[in-house]
Design a protein around this motif. Structure first.
Motif, PDB file in Angstrom:
ATOM      1  N   PHE A  75       9.180 -12.321 -21.903  1.00 53.20           N
ATOM      2  CA  PHE A  75       9.268 -11.666 -20.603  1.00 53.20           C
ATOM      3  C   PHE A  75       8.065 -10.787 -20.287  1.00 53.20           C
ATOM      4  N   GLY A  76       7.862 -10.610 -18.985  1.00 52.80           N
ATOM      5  CA  GLY A  76       6.878  -9.670 -18.480  1.00 52.80           C
ATOM      6  C   GLY A  76       7.497  -8.847 -17.364  1.00 52.80           C
ATOM      7  N   ASN A  77       7.178  -7.550 -17.336  1.00 43.37           N
ATOM      8  CA  ASN A  77       7.661  -6.654 -16.280  1.00 43.37           C
ATOM      9  C   ASN A  77       6.496  -6.275 -15.384  1.00 43.37           C
ATOM     10  N   ARG A  78       6.781  -6.205 -14.087  1.00 38.32           N
ATOM     11  CA  ARG A  78       5.726  -5.936 -13.119  1.00 38.32           C
ATOM     12  C   ARG A  78       6.276  -5.033 -12.018  1.00 38.32           C
ATOM     13  N   ASN A  79       5.487  -4.009 -11.634  1.00 36.52           N
ATOM     14  CA  ASN A  79       5.806  -3.155 -10.488  1.00 36.52           C
ATOM     15  C   ASN A  79       4.986  -3.572  -9.278  1.00 36.52           C
ATOM     16  N   PHE A  80       5.531  -3.250  -8.099  1.00 40.89           N
ATOM     17  CA  PHE A  80       4.849  -3.473  -6.825  1.00 40.89           C
ATOM     18  C   PHE A  80       4.997  -2.229  -5.963  1.00 40.89           C
ATOM     19  N   TYR A  81       4.079  -2.066  -5.020  1.00 43.92           N
ATOM     20  CA  TYR A  81       4.200  -0.989  -4.051  1.00 43.92           C
ATOM     21  C   TYR A  81       3.501  -1.384  -2.767  1.00 43.92           C
ATOM     22  N   MET A  82       3.949  -0.789  -1.660  1.00 48.30           N
ATOM     23  CA  MET A  82       3.291  -0.941  -0.368  1.00 48.30           C
ATOM     24  C   MET A  82       3.026   0.446   0.178  1.00 48.30           C
ATOM     25  N   LEU A  83       1.792   0.680   0.640  1.00 47.35           N
ATOM     26  CA  LEU A  83       1.366   1.976   1.151  1.00 47.35           C
ATOM     27  C   LEU A  83       1.019   1.875   2.622  1.00 47.35           C
ATOM     28  N   ASP A  84       1.226   2.973   3.354  1.00 41.77           N
ATOM     29  CA  ASP A  84       0.756   3.000   4.730  1.00 41.77           C
ATOM     30  C   ASP A  84      -0.704   3.450   4.762  1.00 41.77           C
ATOM     31  N   GLU A  85      -1.255   3.596   5.962  1.00 43.96           N
ATOM     32  CA  GLU A  85      -2.690   3.886   6.087  1.00 43.96           C
ATOM     33  C   GLU A  85      -3.052   5.258   5.512  1.00 43.96           C
ATOM     34  N   ALA A  86      -2.068   6.160   5.464  1.00 48.44           N
ATOM     35  CA  ALA A  86      -2.304   7.501   4.903  1.00 48.44           C
ATOM     36  C   ALA A  86      -2.107   7.524   3.396  1.00 48.44           C
ATOM     37  N   GLY A  87      -1.742   6.390   2.801  1.00 46.96           N
ATOM     38  CA  GLY A  87      -1.533   6.330   1.360  1.00 46.96           C
ATOM     39  C   GLY A  87      -0.123   6.666   0.927  1.00 46.96           C
ATOM     40  N   ASN A  88       0.789   6.828   1.892  1.00 50.61           N
ATOM     41  CA  ASN A  88       2.188   7.104   1.562  1.00 50.61           C
ATOM     42  C   ASN A  88       2.905   5.829   1.145  1.00 50.61           C
ATOM     43  N   ARG A  89       3.735   5.949   0.135  1.00 55.48           N
ATOM     44  CA  ARG A  89       4.475   4.800  -0.368  1.00 55.48           C
ATOM     45  C   ARG A  89       5.638   4.477   0.580  1.00 55.48           C
ATOM     46  N   ILE A  90       5.711   3.246   1.054  1.00 60.72           N
ATOM     47  CA  ILE A  90       6.790   2.868   1.967  1.00 60.72           C
ATOM     48  C   ILE A  90       7.741   1.841   1.351  1.00 60.72           C
ATOM     49  N   ALA A  91       7.341   1.215   0.259  1.00 61.20           N
ATOM     50  CA  ALA A  91       8.228   0.291  -0.454  1.00 61.20           C
ATOM     51  C   ALA A  91       7.744   0.165  -1.893  1.00 61.20           C
ATOM     52  N   THR A  92       8.703  -0.024  -2.805  1.00 60.53           N
ATOM     53  CA  THR A  92       8.391  -0.225  -4.218  1.00 60.53           C
ATOM     54  C   THR A  92       9.296  -1.316  -4.772  1.00 60.53           C
ATOM     55  N   ALA A  93       8.917  -1.864  -5.901  1.00 59.78           N
ATOM     56  CA  ALA A  93       9.751  -2.887  -6.533  1.00 59.78           C
ATOM     57  C   ALA A  93       9.502  -2.932  -8.026  1.00 59.78           C
TER      58      ALA A  93
END
Length: 245
Positions: A97-115
């Motif tokens: 197995f492998g574990n992986r994180n994800f994130y989405m940032l807005d233009e100001a660098g604020n995190r709006i989604a994670t996984a």
């Protein structure tokens, strides 16, 4: 914003910049959950290509990383035209197995989604998991996991399900592995939900791969704090279990 190449060199991360397109939004004018998932999937694919372990490399070896589990948390859905940055990195490799994180940032660098996600390395000839050798994992490196509320890998079985109308797997559901794409199972589950529902967390447990021509038999359980959709085969065994909150 930083380029994907620059971040990858410094921190074993891959990032790419984007802008929310009209084709990615719903009637609210904001990105859909399947579109957000596609950004995450694309990011991991780009990461693999960048470190020399992309689709063609794996295809030659008849191997593939197959998604086994998602936990996706959405703080807010970005709106049409909004500039976003999507990023990913591996957090752990252990056995098959492998574990992986994800994130989405807005233009100001604020995190709006994670996984958080769990992947299993597959031998496509034998049709079963196999242990990746160091050459298949070392180029990714690892980082400490994101600070996010992690849920248990197992999705609790719902108490009571109701059967919904069955439907066939269509051509547009299929990806390069000739299986139903990961995001398509979430789209199928969302079809069971009221149109106005805003999903803040989705978890998906992928059990087995559906292929073109299979018939999906959905089962729906609505509970006070969550909705669970089992997308099953003719034998009643689920291809995927989707929990939506």
């Amino acid at each position: 914003m930083n380029s994907g190449t620059e971040i990858e060199t410094k921190m074993h991360r891959y990032e790419f910049d984007g802008r929310v397109r009209y084709s990615e939004i719903d009637h609210h004018g904001t990105m859909t959950l399947p579109a957000l998932i596609n950004y995450f999937q694309d990011c991991s694919t780009f990461h693999s290509e960048a470190v020399g372990l992309g689709m063609e490399s794996l295809k030659e070896k008849k191997k593939a990383w197959v998604l086994s589990y998602w936990q996706i948390i959405v703080e807010r859905y970005p709106k049409l035209g909004e500039a976003i940055t999507t990023g990913t990195f591996a957090t752990r490799f252990s056995g098959l197995f492998g574990n992986r994180n994800f994130y989405m940032l807005d233009e100001a660098g604020n995190r709006i989604a994670t996984a958080n996600s769990i992947w299993v390395f597959m031998d496509l000839v034998k049709g079963r998991p196999c242990r990746p050798d160091p050459a298949q994992i070392d180029p990714y490196g690892t980082e400490e996991p994101l600070d996010m509320p992690y849920e248990d890998r197992k999705i609790l079985v719902a108490e009571a399900f109701e059967d919904r109308e069955c439907f066939p797997v269509r051509k547009y559901h299929i990806d390069t592995n000739e299986h139903v794409n990961n995001a398509q199972y979430v789209q199928m589950a969302l079809e069971m939900m009221p149109r106005s529902t805003q999903i803040r967390q989705a978890r998906v447990d992928y059990k087995k791969s559906a292929v073109y021509g299979d018939i999906i038999y959905p089962k729906l359980a609505q509970e006070p704090e969550r909705t669970v959709v089992e997308l099953c085969g003719a034998d009643g065994a689920p291809y995927a279990v989707v929990e939506l909150k």
